[in-house]
Design a protein around this motif. Structure first.
Motif, PDB file in Angstrom:
ATOM      1  N   THR A   1     -14.142 -33.383  16.055  1.00  0.00           N
ATOM      2  CA  THR A   1     -14.454 -32.943  16.819  1.00  0.00           C
ATOM      3  C   THR A   1     -14.858 -35.154  17.484  1.00  0.00           C
ATOM      4  OG1 THR A   1     -16.201 -32.033  16.440  1.00  0.00           O
ATOM      5  CG2 THR A   1     -16.450 -32.520  18.565  1.00  0.00           C
ATOM      6  N   VAL A   2     -14.159 -34.929  18.797  1.00  0.00           N
ATOM      7  CA  VAL A   2     -13.824 -36.261  18.992  1.00  0.00           C
ATOM      8  C   VAL A   2     -14.433 -35.731  20.495  1.00  0.00           C
ATOM      9  CG1 VAL A   2     -11.668 -36.148  19.963  1.00  0.00           C
ATOM     10  CG2 VAL A   2     -12.607 -38.040  19.966  1.00  0.00           C
ATOM     11  N   GLN A   3     -14.622 -37.128  21.424  1.00  0.00           N
ATOM     12  CA  GLN A   3     -14.988 -36.594  22.530  1.00  0.00           C
ATOM     13  C   GLN A   3     -14.116 -37.984  23.639  1.00  0.00           C
ATOM     14  OE1 GLN A   3     -17.882 -35.051  24.335  1.00  0.00           O
ATOM     15  NE2 GLN A   3     -17.094 -35.593  25.851  1.00  0.00           N
ATOM     16  N   LEU A   4     -13.175 -36.706  24.717  1.00  0.00           N
ATOM     17  CA  LEU A   4     -11.767 -37.758  25.073  1.00  0.00           C
ATOM     18  C   LEU A   4     -12.280 -37.925  26.820  1.00  0.00           C
ATOM     19  CD1 LEU A   4      -9.336 -35.157  23.643  1.00  0.00           C
ATOM     20  CD2 LEU A   4     -10.030 -36.856  22.433  1.00  0.00           C
ATOM     21  N   LYS A   5     -11.282 -39.352  26.806  1.00  0.00           N
ATOM     22  CA  LYS A   5     -12.076 -39.770  28.193  1.00  0.00           C
ATOM     23  C   LYS A   5     -10.766 -39.114  28.997  1.00  0.00           C
ATOM     24  CE  LYS A   5     -13.737 -43.825  27.433  1.00  0.00           C
ATOM     25  NZ  LYS A   5     -14.674 -45.735  27.705  1.00  0.00           N
ATOM     26  N   LEU A   6     -10.474 -38.895  30.382  1.00  0.00           N
ATOM     27  CA  LEU A   6      -9.864 -38.158  30.829  1.00  0.00           C
ATOM     28  C   LEU A   6      -9.638 -39.126  32.126  1.00  0.00           C
ATOM     29  CD1 LEU A   6     -10.318 -34.403  30.233  1.00  0.00           C
ATOM     30  CD2 LEU A   6      -9.311 -35.889  29.005  1.00  0.00           C
ATOM     31  N   SER A   7      -8.252 -38.601  32.613  1.00  0.00           N
ATOM     32  CA  SER A   7      -8.124 -38.860  33.989  1.00  0.00           C
ATOM     33  C   SER A   7      -8.223 -37.706  35.054  1.00  0.00           C
ATOM     34  CB  SER A   7      -6.396 -40.514  34.378  1.00  0.00           C
ATOM     35  OG  SER A   7      -6.671 -41.106  33.033  1.00  0.00           O
ATOM     36  N   PRO A   8      -8.033 -38.717  36.637  1.00  0.00           N
ATOM     37  CA  PRO A   8      -7.849 -37.109  37.743  1.00  0.00           C
ATOM     38  C   PRO A   8      -6.198 -37.072  37.450  1.00  0.00           C
ATOM     39  CG  PRO A   8      -9.792 -39.771  38.448  1.00  0.00           C
ATOM     40  CD  PRO A   8      -8.793 -39.720  36.924  1.00  0.00           C
ATOM     41  N   TYR A   9      -6.895 -35.893  38.176  1.00  0.00           N
ATOM     42  CA  TYR A   9      -5.165 -34.787  38.729  1.00  0.00           C
ATOM     43  C   TYR A   9      -4.071 -35.030  37.611  1.00  0.00           C
ATOM     44  CZ  TYR A   9      -1.755 -33.897  42.243  1.00  0.00           C
ATOM     45  OH  TYR A   9      -1.152 -33.046  43.197  1.00  0.00           O
ATOM     46  N   VAL A  10      -4.630 -34.901  36.169  1.00  0.00           N
ATOM     47  CA  VAL A  10      -3.534 -34.459  35.297  1.00  0.00           C
ATOM     48  C   VAL A  10      -3.694 -33.143  34.672  1.00  0.00           C
ATOM     49  CG1 VAL A  10      -3.835 -35.312  32.499  1.00  0.00           C
ATOM     50  CG2 VAL A  10      -3.912 -36.966  34.737  1.00  0.00           C
ATOM     51  N   ASN A  11      -3.015 -32.364  34.343  1.00  0.00           N
ATOM     52  CA  ASN A  11      -3.184 -30.914  33.617  1.00  0.00           C
ATOM     53  C   ASN A  11      -2.917 -30.998  32.235  1.00  0.00           C
ATOM     54  OD1 ASN A  11      -3.786 -28.074  33.520  1.00  0.00           O
ATOM     55  ND2 ASN A  11      -1.337 -27.799  34.453  1.00  0.00           N
ATOM     56  N   TYR A  12      -3.860 -30.921  31.585  1.00  0.00           N
ATOM     57  CA  TYR A  12      -4.236 -31.964  29.966  1.00  0.00           C
ATOM     58  C   TYR A  12      -3.921 -30.576  29.147  1.00  0.00           C
ATOM     59  CZ  TYR A  12      -6.171 -36.053  31.016  1.00  0.00           C
ATOM     60  OH  TYR A  12      -6.181 -37.820  31.370  1.00  0.00           O
ATOM     61  N   SER A  13      -2.841 -30.737  28.399  1.00  0.00           N
ATOM     62  CA  SER A  13      -3.001 -30.009  27.063  1.00  0.00           C
ATOM     63  C   SER A  13      -3.146 -31.195  26.107  1.00  0.00           C
ATOM     64  CB  SER A  13      -1.892 -29.070  26.659  1.00  0.00           C
ATOM     65  OG  SER A  13      -1.809 -28.014  27.955  1.00  0.00           O
ATOM     66  N   PHE A  14      -3.828 -30.668  24.639  1.00  0.00           N
ATOM     67  CA  PHE A  14      -3.883 -31.451  22.760  1.00  0.00           C
ATOM     68  C   PHE A  14      -4.091 -30.784  22.342  1.00  0.00           C
ATOM     69  CE2 PHE A  14      -7.733 -32.826  26.932  1.00  0.00           C
ATOM     70  CZ  PHE A  14      -7.322 -34.311  26.747  1.00  0.00           C
TER      71      PHE A  14
ATOM     72  N   ILE B   1     -14.176 -34.552  28.156  1.00  0.00           N
ATOM     73  CA  ILE B   1     -14.336 -33.552  27.453  1.00  0.00           C
ATOM     74  C   ILE B   1     -14.752 -33.354  26.135  1.00  0.00           C
ATOM     75  CG2 ILE B   1     -12.033 -33.103  27.019  1.00  0.00           C
ATOM     76  CD1 ILE B   1     -11.640 -30.032  27.767  1.00  0.00           C
ATOM     77  N   GLU B   2     -14.580 -32.276  25.090  1.00  0.00           N
ATOM     78  CA  GLU B   2     -14.820 -32.710  23.549  1.00  0.00           C
ATOM     79  C   GLU B   2     -14.485 -31.994  23.432  1.00  0.00           C
ATOM     80  OE1 GLU B   2     -18.280 -30.694  21.229  1.00  0.00           O
ATOM     81  OE2 GLU B   2     -18.896 -33.300  21.933  1.00  0.00           O
ATOM     82  N   LEU B   3     -12.879 -31.905  22.323  1.00  0.00           N
ATOM     83  CA  LEU B   3     -12.063 -31.582  21.745  1.00  0.00           C
ATOM     84  C   LEU B   3     -12.665 -31.133  20.132  1.00  0.00           C
ATOM     85  CD1 LEU B   3      -9.119 -30.309  21.523  1.00  0.00           C
ATOM     86  CD2 LEU B   3      -8.340 -31.871  20.129  1.00  0.00           C
ATOM     87  N   SER B   4     -12.325 -30.144  19.737  1.00  0.00           N
ATOM     88  CA  SER B   4     -12.480 -30.115  18.313  1.00  0.00           C
ATOM     89  C   SER B   4     -11.784 -29.056  17.581  1.00  0.00           C
ATOM     90  CB  SER B   4     -14.294 -28.813  17.673  1.00  0.00           C
ATOM     91  OG  SER B   4     -14.576 -28.047  18.804  1.00  0.00           O
ATOM     92  N   TRP B   5     -11.764 -29.093  15.878  1.00  0.00           N
ATOM     93  CA  TRP B   5     -10.787 -28.352  15.962  1.00  0.00           C
ATOM     94  C   TRP B   5     -11.216 -28.225  13.737  1.00  0.00           C
ATOM     95  CZ3 TRP B   5     -10.486 -33.767  16.690  1.00  0.00           C
ATOM     96  CH2 TRP B   5     -10.824 -34.123  16.433  1.00  0.00           C
ATOM     97  N   ILE B   6     -10.313 -26.995  13.462  1.00  0.00           N
ATOM     98  CA  ILE B   6     -10.809 -26.905  12.024  1.00  0.00           C
ATOM     99  C   ILE B   6      -9.657 -27.788  11.430  1.00  0.00           C
ATOM    100  CG2 ILE B   6     -11.716 -24.808  10.220  1.00  0.00           C
ATOM    101  CD1 ILE B   6     -12.008 -23.242  12.241  1.00  0.00           C
ATOM    102  N   PRO B   7      -9.539 -28.222  10.217  1.00  0.00           N
ATOM    103  CA  PRO B   7      -8.230 -29.303   9.472  1.00  0.00           C
ATOM    104  C   PRO B   7      -7.667 -28.069   8.394  1.00  0.00           C
ATOM    105  CG  PRO B   7     -11.009 -30.090   9.702  1.00  0.00           C
ATOM    106  CD  PRO B   7     -11.208 -29.106   9.460  1.00  0.00           C
TER     107      PRO B   7
END
Length: 1025
Positions: A591-604, A548-554
């Motif tokens: 912006t960063v591309q994050l590697k994910l694992s199956p069957y996890v309810n992610y929050s960042f 998934i791709e995560l982006s933010w504003i500093p």
């Protein structure tokens, strides 16, 4: 015997008796060149022990007293494992107050009312026969008396104040002290004159047992155990002597000689006591071996001179002492071989100019070839100081130059032939840094560059490495490494340091360094630096199954640039509320591309970092639940270890929640016996990390694998690990137990090792149980503690120290594995010879008269044999009648009075002399260089004065003894002899002092006491006693 092998296999599992194979075996390997022999191998059958029946009386003990419950198990080999249990088969609890000794007895430092019970049962487990024997229950009844009397410590074992112990080098030393007392004593151990060895000292059984592993001669000494409670202490000193079986200093090595050459075989060993060295030739003692004129034996050395081909043989060196022996074979090979060069032909050597060059010429031949070197195909032989010729044939050029490049020829020749070999040498130009980095001072946030320009040999490929403070450069985009330089952008304070340029080639390496100093920029208005504000407006895009791709504003930098962003995640499905580190990116990236694992309810969430510190975390992103999948990995740390003889316990580390990749996590456990063509047996389990396989053979290897699976499928095929089913007690007792009595206190025991298949586990060693059956000096039997000696590894002999002379002993031997002890060998009876008797138990004087007395004495407690006579020694002495009157009150007072009167007399003399009166003291002093002090008068106690007569004689001396002319001995233990000039100041028989205050060499009878009576025999016997 196995085909194509020297292994002899004896199998009695399918029938046959072990006794038929009892004996000593030795392997001999022989060919036309000689014979080599192995160590002796002793085989003895095992036997099962039986418990001796005995009548046990109840123990009635007063509260606070000590108590010892004796086990006295039947003797087995290896010795049984002793433990105490009750009728419910529950182990009896042990503590500092109640504990089991090394001999298996149960010791109570003090008994309490709760110790009352009728089921103290000693169990002996014989691991080899897989049997447990039970002693009859022992009854203990504690009766209370008020108040309970507290007692200071007294040692229950060992007895007496000192004892000795002998241990072999490399073994484990066990020392034990168990004390009685109320309150319960605490045990402490020290080594007199030294420290307990670090890392090898352990305390067991509530510090009552001192254990020192891998003992050496340095561990010899006196070890003191101190038992202490609030009322006092008791101690015992154990003198430990570490002996040693032989060990090699120089073992004989194979020797290759050519006809006519000389050589030596050296065999040197050490031990305590020092071992004896003996030689054999082809397995035959050298004294009776076929004679060889080229051979001469000189102690631990065989000297060969002018050998011939018939001198080839295998020689054996035997080094032995009372604790063991060593045997080594050495082959003396007399060869006639032409030279051979072992260095590959045309081998290329490359060196840097002005450095050493080593050209090899490894060779072989008999007689030893002579080596010569030539440069070029037709060059002359190399000689001179610019070359070094080594014994192994290597040619060394200490300082190689460019003109040293070329072909070198090595020639090896002996009387049987000649051979040669060529090698190539290339001399390269050295690598140099022709422009080195220079010292730089740079303002913060500026740019700096270091140069490193090199020159090198055209045939070498250099590599350049930059270091900061002797470590790798920071992983930072601001550092730019060029071909000949290093550039640092946007310099900060942490860039301050030493930068080094290192140039490497395959042959050499050079380096140069420079220092960078970072200074502040010119003064500007005050700037407030702070941690950055947290990022905001987090957004998730590009959702895929595994990324998934995560982006933010500093947030605001607060005058300190953001150097990095830290991304953390929360698994709301498995660990809600727990944040984990995900990754870190540079401060210029949003912006960063994050590697994910199956069957996890992610929050960042994102945290900004600058030089001041870390920001507060951002607000969490929206949640994203990844799809389920089959597991990606299998459990780790898979092991298979049996807990019982017929099972295999398989354990593993379970996967964590997010590693499951989906619901329904389970484990497929598979196993099969190794080296047997069996199919895999599998079972699927859940929510566990252990599975027990029952009904397995004892101690066999198994192949094991554990695979994870969930509702969506299996993880990849797992790797196979090897485990073992459980150990069981050894089946067989050592056989052929033999005892050799060394002296009255030491014996040596030998046994045959048990077959490894019957050990049914990892062989740990052997234990020897031995105890005294009866003293041959006394008719009565008495029970004594059994002693245990443990011999680690596959040893077949041991020493029994500390035996009592003239006594009957029994012993047995048992084998030990990881599960415990096997059955005991049959008891072996042996006797020790007579020893020196102990002293008489008492000596007393009866019916003393002036000229006679009667002596009575008791037989020694330890006769150590048959008593044949007693020797009586005595001497006359007066010492017992002497007394130190200088410590008596009346004497001190008298001396003070004498001193005062002398002072008054001197004053009077001084006054009279000044008046001119006639007082011839001066003349008297001149006539007598050492005048005697004048004694008191006998009638009035005043000092004698000089008369006015011309002879100036003193008045009559008075007596110095008390009115009853006796001095009591019990008033003082000292003697006035200590205060005289010689040894002749003595008392007469009536107590008067002889030679008072004189330095005379002969006795003179005092006035009124000229008795010549002989010394009393009572005094003589007092001295004898």
């Amino acid at each position: 015997m196995k085909p194509n092998s020297g292994t002899l296999v004896i199998n009695i599992m399918n029938g046959g008796k072990a006794e038929a194979y009892e004996g000593v075996y030795q392997c001999t390997a022989r060919n036309e060149r000689g014979a080599a022999i192995s160590n002796n191998i002793v085989i003895r059958p095992s036997r099962s022990p039986l418990w001796t029946k005995e009548k046990l009386e109840p123990n009635h003990v007063r509260e606070g007293d000590s108590l010892v419950l004796h086990c006295r198990p039947p003797v087995g080999l290896p010795p049984p494992i002793i433990f105490w249990m009750d009728n419910a088969f529950q182990r009896l609890p042990q503590s500092e107050r109640v504990s089991q000794g090394l001999n298996g007895d149960l010791y109570f430092s003090n008994v309490q009312p709760e110790d009352t019970r009728e089921d103290y049962i000693c169990y002996a487990r014989f691991n080899h026969t897989q049997t447990i024997q039970q002693k009859q229950p022992i009854s203990v009844k504690v009766f209370s008396t008020k108040p309970v009397t507290e007692r200071q410590p007294v040692l229950l074992t060992p007895t007496g104040s000192t004892s000795t112990k002998v241990e072999l080098r490399g073994n484990v030393l066990l020392l034990e002290c168990i004390a009685a007392g109320l309150p319960t004593p605490v045990i402490r151990w020290i080594k007199e004159g030294g420290e307990l060895p670090a890392n090898r000292t352990f305390f067991e059984n509530f510090k009552k047992t001192l254990k020192i592993t891998d003992v050496s001669e340095a561990d010899s000494g006196n070890y003191k155990c101190i038992a202490r409670n609030t009322l006092g202490s008791a101690h015992h000193v154990i003198s430990v002597t570490v002996k040693a079986a032989p060990y090699w200093i120089t073992a004989p090595r194979n020797l290759v000689l050519s006809p006519g050459e000389h050589g030596n075989l050296i065999c040197r060993a050490n031990g305590n006591p020092k071992p004896d060295i003996s030689w054999l030739a082809n397995g035959v003692p050298i004294a009776i071996a076929p004679e060889d004129p080229s051979r001469k034996v000189d102690g631990d050395t065989i000297i060969f001179s002018h050998v011939q081909e018939r001198s080839s043989a295998v020689y054996q060196c035997n080094a032995s002492n009372e604790y063991g022996y060593l045997l080594a074979n050495a082959f003396v090979n007399v060869l006639a071989e032409p030279p051979r060069i072992l260095t590959p032909a045309n081998k290329l050597y490359q060196v840097i100019a002005d450095s050493p060059a080593l050209l090899d010429c490894a060779y072989f031949g008999s007689p030893k070839p002579e080596i010569e070197w030539f440069k070029g195909v037709k060059g002359s032989i190399l000689r001179g100081n610019e070359y070094v010729f080594h014994e192994n044939g290597t040619l060394e050029i200490p300082v190689a130059q460019k003109d040293s490049t070329g072909t070198y020829t090595c020639v090896a020749r002996n009387e049987l032939g000649k051979t040669q070999n060529e090698v190539q040498l290339e001399v390269k130009d050295p690598t140099m840094i022709i422009k080195q980095p220079e010292y730089k001072v740079i303002q913060r946030y500026g740019q700096v560059s270091f140069e490193c320009i090199i020159k090198h040999d055209s045939t070498l490929s250099p590599t350049v490495i930059w270091l900061k403070d002797n470590d790798e450069l920071p992983d930072d985009e601001r550092f730019l490494v060029g071909k000949d330089n290093l550039t640092i952008m946007n310099v900060t304070d942490k860039d301050d340091g030493t930068y080094t340029c290192i140039v490497n080639t395959t042959l050499d390496s050079v380096s140069a360094s420079a220092v960078l100093t970072v200074v502040a920029a010119p003064p500007t208005p005050a700037i407030i630096y702070a941690r950055p504000n947290p990022p905001f407006d987090l957004e998730l895009t590009g959702q895929l199954e595994r990324s998934i791709e995560l982006s933010w504003i500093p947030g605001d930098e607060n005058n300190s640039p953001i150097t990095s962003f830290v991304i953390e995640y929360e698994d709301g499905l498995h660990e809600p509320g727990v944040w984990h580190y995900q990754t870190e990116v540079p401060g210029t990236q949003t912006t960063v591309q994050l590697k994910l694992s199956p069957y996890v309810n992610y929050s960042f969430r994102v945290i900004a970092v600058n030089e001041i510190g870390r920001s507060q975390p951002s607000e969490p992103s929206e949640q994203y639940l990844t799809k389920s999948a089959s597991p990606d990995e299998n459990p780790s740390n898979v092991q298979g270890i049996g807990s019982e003889p017929d099972n295999l316990v398989i354990t593993w580390e379970s996967l964590k929640g997010f590693q499951s990749n989906g619901p329904g996590l389970q484990y497929k456990v598979s196993w099969r016996q190794k080296d047997v063509d069996d199919e895999w047996t599998s079972v699927i389990v859940a929510n566990v990390s252990k599975y027990i396989v029952s009904g397995t053979p004892t101690f066999v290897p198994y192949e094991i694998k554990v695979q994870a699976l969930n509702d969506l499928g299996y993880a990849p095929e797992p790797s196979v690990v090897i485990g073992h089913s459980g150990e069981d007690l050894p089946m067989v007792a050592p056989g052929n137990v033999q005892v050799f009595v060394i002296n009255s206190t030491l014996a040596k025991v030998h046994w045959d090792p048990v077959p490894l298949k019957t050990v049914r586990g990892h062989l740990q060693g052997y234990k020897v149980y031995y105890w005294k059956v009866q003293s041959l000096s006394r008719r009565s039997r008495r029970h004594v503690e059994k002693k245990i000696l443990t011999f680690r590894g596959n040893k077949t002999l041991g020493m029994l120290p500390g035996l009592e002379p003239y006594s009957s002993y029994k012993l047995n031997v048992r084998v030990v594995n990881g599960k415990g002890e096997g059955p005991a060998s049959p008891d072996k009876l042996f006797r020790t010879p007579e020893g020196v008797p102990g002293s008489p138990s008492f000596l007393k004087i009866t019916n003393p008269t002036l000229d006679s007395l009667t002596l009575e004495w008791g037989s020694p407690t330890h006769p150590n044999g048959v008593l044949t006579s007693y020797i009586l020694k005595f001497q006359p002495t007066m010492a017992s009648r002497q007394v130190d009157i200088a410590t008596q009150g009346w004497f001190i007072g008298l001396m003070c009075a004498v001193a005062l009167l002398i002072l008054i007399l001197l004053i009077v003399c001084f006054i009279r002399r000044n008046k001119g009166g006639k007082y011839p003291v001066k003349e008297k002093e001149d006539a007598h260089a050492d005048p005697e002090i004048q004694p008191m008068k006998e009638d009035d106690g005043t000092f004698g004065e000089y008369s006015d007569a011309e002879d100036h004689k003193p008045l009559k001396k008075g007596s110095r003894t008390p009115s009853d002319r006796t001095v009591k001995k019990e008033d003082s233990d000292d003697s006035l002899v200590d205060y005289g000039e010689g040894v002749n100041g003595q008392f007469n028989e009536d107590g008067s002092f002889i030679g008072q205050y004189s330095g005379k060499k002969e006795k003179e009878p005092a006035e009124g006491n000229e008795s010549s009576e002989a010394p009393s025999p009572v005094n003589a016997m007092n001295s004898f006693v």
